[in-house]
Design an enzyme around this catalytic site. Structure first.
Site, PDB file in Angstrom:
ATOM      1  N   TRP A 179       0.875  -1.179   0.000  1.00  6.42           N
ATOM      2  CA  TRP A 179       0.000   0.000   0.000  1.00  6.42           C
ATOM      3  C   TRP A 179       0.911   1.228   0.000  1.00  6.42           C
ATOM      4  O   TRP A 179       1.887   1.275   0.746  1.00  6.42           O
ATOM      5  CB  TRP A 179      -0.923   0.043   1.227  1.00  6.42           C
ATOM      6  CG  TRP A 179      -1.671   1.333   1.237  1.00  6.42           C
ATOM      7  CD1 TRP A 179      -2.744   1.669   0.461  1.00  6.42           C
ATOM      8  CD2 TRP A 179      -1.347   2.516   2.011  1.00  6.42           C
ATOM      9  NE1 TRP A 179      -3.111   2.977   0.698  1.00  6.42           N
ATOM     10  CE2 TRP A 179      -2.276   3.507   1.637  1.00  6.42           C
ATOM     11  CE3 TRP A 179      -0.367   2.817   2.957  1.00  6.42           C
ATOM     12  CZ2 TRP A 179      -2.254   4.799   2.197  1.00  6.42           C
ATOM     13  CZ3 TRP A 179      -0.343   4.093   3.511  1.00  6.42           C
ATOM     14  CH2 TRP A 179      -1.286   5.064   3.136  1.00  6.42           C
ATOM     15  N   GLU A 220      -2.970  -2.883  -2.592  1.00 11.08           N
ATOM     16  CA  GLU A 220      -4.127  -2.319  -1.882  1.00 11.08           C
ATOM     17  C   GLU A 220      -4.458  -0.924  -2.388  1.00 11.08           C
ATOM     18  O   GLU A 220      -3.625  -0.027  -2.335  1.00 11.08           O
ATOM     19  CB  GLU A 220      -3.812  -2.275  -0.373  1.00 11.08           C
ATOM     20  CG  GLU A 220      -4.936  -1.681   0.463  1.00 11.08           C
ATOM     21  CD  GLU A 220      -4.594  -1.592   1.955  1.00 11.08           C
ATOM     22  OE1 GLU A 220      -3.424  -1.886   2.332  1.00 11.08           O
ATOM     23  OE2 GLU A 220      -5.488  -1.224   2.736  1.00 11.08           O
ATOM     24  N   LYS A 222      -6.979   2.696  -2.621  1.00  9.21           N
ATOM     25  CA  LYS A 222      -7.611   3.600  -1.656  1.00  9.21           C
ATOM     26  C   LYS A 222      -8.299   4.726  -2.407  1.00  9.21           C
ATOM     27  O   LYS A 222      -7.860   5.092  -3.491  1.00  9.21           O
ATOM     28  CB  LYS A 222      -6.519   4.166  -0.729  1.00  9.21           C
ATOM     29  CG  LYS A 222      -7.036   4.976   0.446  1.00  9.21           C
ATOM     30  CD  LYS A 222      -5.946   5.151   1.494  1.00  9.21           C
ATOM     31  CE  LYS A 222      -6.437   5.957   2.680  1.00  9.21           C
ATOM     32  NZ  LYS A 222      -5.474   5.969   3.777  1.00  9.21           N
ATOM     33  N   ASP A 253      -9.639  -3.027   1.178  1.00 10.92           N
ATOM     34  CA  ASP A 253      -9.791  -2.527   2.549  1.00 10.92           C
ATOM     35  C   ASP A 253     -11.147  -1.838   2.564  1.00 10.92           C
ATOM     36  O   ASP A 253     -11.397  -0.928   1.763  1.00 10.92           O
ATOM     37  CB  ASP A 253      -8.639  -1.547   2.847  1.00 10.92           C
ATOM     38  CG  ASP A 253      -8.700  -0.942   4.238  1.00 10.92           C
ATOM     39  OD1 ASP A 253      -9.793  -0.514   4.650  1.00 10.92           O
ATOM     40  OD2 ASP A 253      -7.643  -0.859   4.908  1.00 10.92           O
ATOM     41  N   HIS A 256     -11.648   1.913   2.244  1.00  8.83           N
ATOM     42  CA  HIS A 256     -11.008   2.616   1.133  1.00  8.83           C
ATOM     43  C   HIS A 256     -11.896   2.885  -0.072  1.00  8.83           C
ATOM     44  O   HIS A 256     -11.414   3.033  -1.185  1.00  8.83           O
ATOM     45  CB  HIS A 256      -9.772   1.825   0.679  1.00  8.83           C
ATOM     46  CG  HIS A 256      -8.658   1.884   1.675  1.00  8.83           C
ATOM     47  ND1 HIS A 256      -7.398   1.409   1.427  1.00  8.83           N
ATOM     48  CD2 HIS A 256      -8.616   2.389   2.931  1.00  8.83           C
ATOM     49  CE1 HIS A 256      -6.625   1.597   2.483  1.00  8.83           C
ATOM     50  NE2 HIS A 256      -7.345   2.182   3.418  1.00  8.83           N
ATOM     51  N   HIS A 280      -8.597  -6.272   3.980  1.00 10.78           N
ATOM     52  CA  HIS A 280      -8.301  -5.573   5.217  1.00 10.78           C
ATOM     53  C   HIS A 280      -9.648  -5.204   5.788  1.00 10.78           C
ATOM     54  O   HIS A 280     -10.350  -4.354   5.231  1.00 10.78           O
ATOM     55  CB  HIS A 280      -7.508  -4.285   4.957  1.00 10.78           C
ATOM     56  CG  HIS A 280      -6.032  -4.494   4.994  1.00 10.78           C
ATOM     57  ND1 HIS A 280      -5.146  -3.449   4.842  1.00 10.78           N
ATOM     58  CD2 HIS A 280      -5.290  -5.613   5.197  1.00 10.78           C
ATOM     59  CE1 HIS A 280      -3.910  -3.935   4.928  1.00 10.78           C
ATOM     60  NE2 HIS A 280      -3.967  -5.232   5.142  1.00 10.78           N
ATOM     61  N   ASP A 288     -12.396   6.861   6.258  1.00 11.47           N
ATOM     62  CA  ASP A 288     -11.512   5.731   6.564  1.00 11.47           C
ATOM     63  C   ASP A 288     -10.936   5.887   7.965  1.00 11.47           C
ATOM     64  O   ASP A 288      -9.731   6.024   8.148  1.00 11.47           O
ATOM     65  CB  ASP A 288     -10.389   5.708   5.506  1.00 11.47           C
ATOM     66  CG  ASP A 288      -9.460   4.524   5.680  1.00 11.47           C
ATOM     67  OD1 ASP A 288      -9.902   3.483   6.178  1.00 11.47           O
ATOM     68  OD2 ASP A 288      -8.273   4.653   5.302  1.00 11.47           O
ATOM     69  N   ASP A 290     -10.774   3.857  10.544  1.00 11.81           N
ATOM     70  CA  ASP A 290     -10.121   2.723  11.178  1.00 11.81           C
ATOM     71  C   ASP A 290     -10.517   2.506  12.626  1.00 11.81           C
ATOM     72  O   ASP A 290      -9.676   2.344  13.509  1.00 11.81           O
ATOM     73  CB  ASP A 290      -8.593   2.822  11.025  1.00 11.81           C
ATOM     74  CG  ASP A 290      -8.141   2.492   9.605  1.00 11.81           C
ATOM     75  OD1 ASP A 290      -8.530   1.419   9.111  1.00 11.81           O
ATOM     76  OD2 ASP A 290      -7.436   3.310   8.984  1.00 11.81           O
ATOM     77  N   ASP A 320      -7.420  -4.500   9.816  1.00 10.89           N
ATOM     78  CA  ASP A 320      -6.611  -3.277   9.705  1.00 10.89           C
ATOM     79  C   ASP A 320      -7.363  -2.090  10.295  1.00 10.89           C
ATOM     80  O   ASP A 320      -8.211  -1.503   9.639  1.00 10.89           O
ATOM     81  CB  ASP A 320      -6.273  -3.003   8.226  1.00 10.89           C
ATOM     82  CG  ASP A 320      -5.466  -1.707   8.069  1.00 10.89           C
ATOM     83  OD1 ASP A 320      -4.905  -1.234   9.078  1.00 10.89           O
ATOM     84  OD2 ASP A 320      -5.405  -1.184   6.944  1.00 10.89           O
TER      85      ASP A 320
HETATM   86  C1  RNT Z   1      -3.837   2.696   4.751  1.00  7.21           C
HETATM   87  C2  RNT Z   1      -3.970   1.248   4.487  1.00  7.21           C
HETATM   88  C3  RNT Z   1      -2.860   0.395   4.988  1.00  7.21           C
HETATM   89  C4  RNT Z   1      -2.446   0.748   6.408  1.00  7.21           C
HETATM   90  C5  RNT Z   1      -1.498  -0.229   7.038  1.00  7.21           C
HETATM   91  C6  RNT Z   1      -0.897   0.310   8.279  1.00  7.21           C
HETATM   92  O1  RNT Z   1      -4.942   3.431   4.463  1.00  7.21           O
HETATM   93  O2  RNT Z   1      -5.193   0.783   4.953  1.00  7.21           O
HETATM   94  O3  RNT Z   1      -3.210  -0.934   4.893  1.00  7.21           O
HETATM   95  O4  RNT Z   1      -3.547   0.891   7.238  1.00  7.21           O
HETATM   96  O5  RNT Z   1      -0.565  -0.618   6.118  1.00  7.21           O
HETATM   97 ZN    ZN Z   2      -5.521  -1.352   4.809  1.00  5.19          ZN
END
Ligand code: RNT
Ligand code: ZN
Length: 416
Positions: A179, A220, A222, A253, A256, A280, A288, A290, A320
């Site tokens: 990523w 990955e 986003k 993810d 994202h 993820h 996003d 998290d 994640d």
């Molecule tokens: C960032 C991505 C990535 C990170 C990690 C820490 O937006 O989601 O995967 O969260 O690599």
């Molecule tokens: Zn991620």
């Protein structure tokens, strides 16, 4: 008759084999992200997170070094039924040499391999293309400067070799996920050239053929990062096409994408065209953000799609998120347990019967039956799963975390 026995009967009456479901769940190994334990800090420095990422909160007790992080991971694993995987990032190298990222080698991760071996864990890996002076502008593999691109290409190559080493040592392939933060805050004048540079950088990284028995590669995407709102080089379209043409996996993810877009809906589409895909799993709250994974509708839907597609062995599930406002061991245990609960719920659903209702256009029956199944005794089967795995049942693990924080985490001074 125990609660489990009576639950088993109820499920049997709608054509669900509980024992088969439990056996399948036992074989799901979720990759737990090490970075929830220290707010994505890593062991290189304390200069903070960059690359459009942020943690919020300052709950006391985060791990300050490898020893503390390992102890916290151990406790979390005790609270989670089953055997799992650990997902590392390159900034978690354990070495007095402090090599720069392009010079990382397998030996800098020997201690993690030893840790994983002792606990029967698989390891996954991620190059870290943020929180570094050479990523200060949030441009890495697409940077206009060849020198900077070269540094990050070398880093990613080094990481692939480390992942291969993990796979070889542990006898289970290691997922190496790339990523990058690359993007622009304001509308760029040229959207094509950075993407062409990223494509060429990836080609260079993947040119080295490694042993597919030990390493799996993924990319990955986003939609945007903080401070990089107008343009993201590694968009979903970019990586979906790159992945399909280059024999690497797409990693989705669920934080994202645009807020009304769902990863659950993308899973069957991708599985029709790719052998495997990686996830993820996170909880995006309006963006996003998290947050810790809860047992919410989208988590259940993601689990349902994996199970409905009969793809538990084709979807590599990792978590994640990074919440710095709560106890970090709780954050891990809760997210992992919820992912498992969602999968168990999906495994305890009579998909054949529901598919028939859909095909016969019996839509009100389909809707009502799905709703009734929501309150079937999933909890009784889950408790049984925890018990047979010698993991705490229901909320009994909260006391364990409380005692641990009192005794250990709160004694760690000078940190949020
Ligand atoms: C960032 C991505 C990535 C990170 C990690 C820490 O937006 O989601 O995967 O969260 O690599
Ligand atoms: Zn991620």
């Amino acid at each position: 008759m125990t609660r489990f026995d009576s639950a088993r009967e109820m499920y049997r009456d709608i054509g669900v084999d509980v024992d088969a479901a439990l056996e399948k769940l036992q074989n799901v190994h979720i990759s737990m992200h090490c970075w929830q334990g220290d707010d994505v800090n890593g062991f290189e420095s304390d200069e903070g997170l960059s690359g459009g990422l942020a943690t919020t909160g300052n709950y006391p007790g985060k791990a300050r070094n490898a020893q503390e992080l390992m102890a916290d991971i151990d406790l979390a694993l005790d609270l989670i039924p089953g055997t799992h995987r650990l997902n590392l990032h390159a900034i978690y190298a354990i070495s007095d040499e402090k090599p720069d990222r392009d010079a990382l080698e397998p030996r800098h991760f020997e201690k993690w391999v030893q840790f994983a071996k002792e606990r029967g864990l698989g390891l996954d890996f991620n190059p870290t293309l943020f929180s570094h002076p050479k990523a200060a502008e949030s441009l890495t593999l697409s940077h206009p400067s060849r020198e900077i691109r070269k540094f990050w290409i070398d880093h990613c190559k080094a990481c692939r070799r480390i992942a291969e080493y993990f796979g070889r040592e542990l006898g289970t392939p290691s997922l190496n996920n790339i990523w990058i933060p690359d993007g622009y805050k304001n509308p760029p004048s040229d959207r094509l050239t950075p993407r062409r540079r990223l494509k060429e950088s990836l080609d260079e990284i993947y040119a080295e053929k490694l042993d597919a028995r030990y390493i799996v590669d993924s990319v990955e995407s986003k939609v945007f990062g903080l401070g990089l709102e107008s343009y993201t080089v590694g968009s979903h379209e970019f990586y979906m096409n790159y992945a399909s043409k280059n024999n690497v996996l797409c990693l989705l993810d669920n934080g994202h994408f645009h807020p009304t877009e769902t990863v659950s809906d993308k899973i069957p589409s991708l599985l029709l065209f790719a052998d495997r895909l990686a996830l993820h799993v996170t909880r995006p709250v309006r963006w996003d953000s998290d947050h810790v994974v809860l047992l919410d509708d989208e988590l259940r839907e993601i689990a349902k799609e994996i199970v409905r597609c009969d793809a538990l062995d084709r979807v590599l599930i990792g978590l994640d998120y990074f919440d710095a406002s709560v106890n970090r061991v709780c954050a891990w245990a809760l997210g992992m347990r919820n992912m498992q609960k969602a999968l168990l719920g999906a495994l305890l659903t009579p998909w054949g019967m529901l598919a028939q209702l859909q095909d016969e256009a019996r839509f009100w029956e389909l809707m009502a039956l799905q709703e009734e199944i929501k309150t079937y005794p999933l909890g009784d089967v889950w408790d049984h799963f925890c018990k047979t795995n010698a993991a705490p049942q229901r909320e009994s693990w909260l006391e364990v975390v409380k005692e641990y924080e009192r005794e250990f985490q709160f004694q760690r001074v000078n940190n949020g």
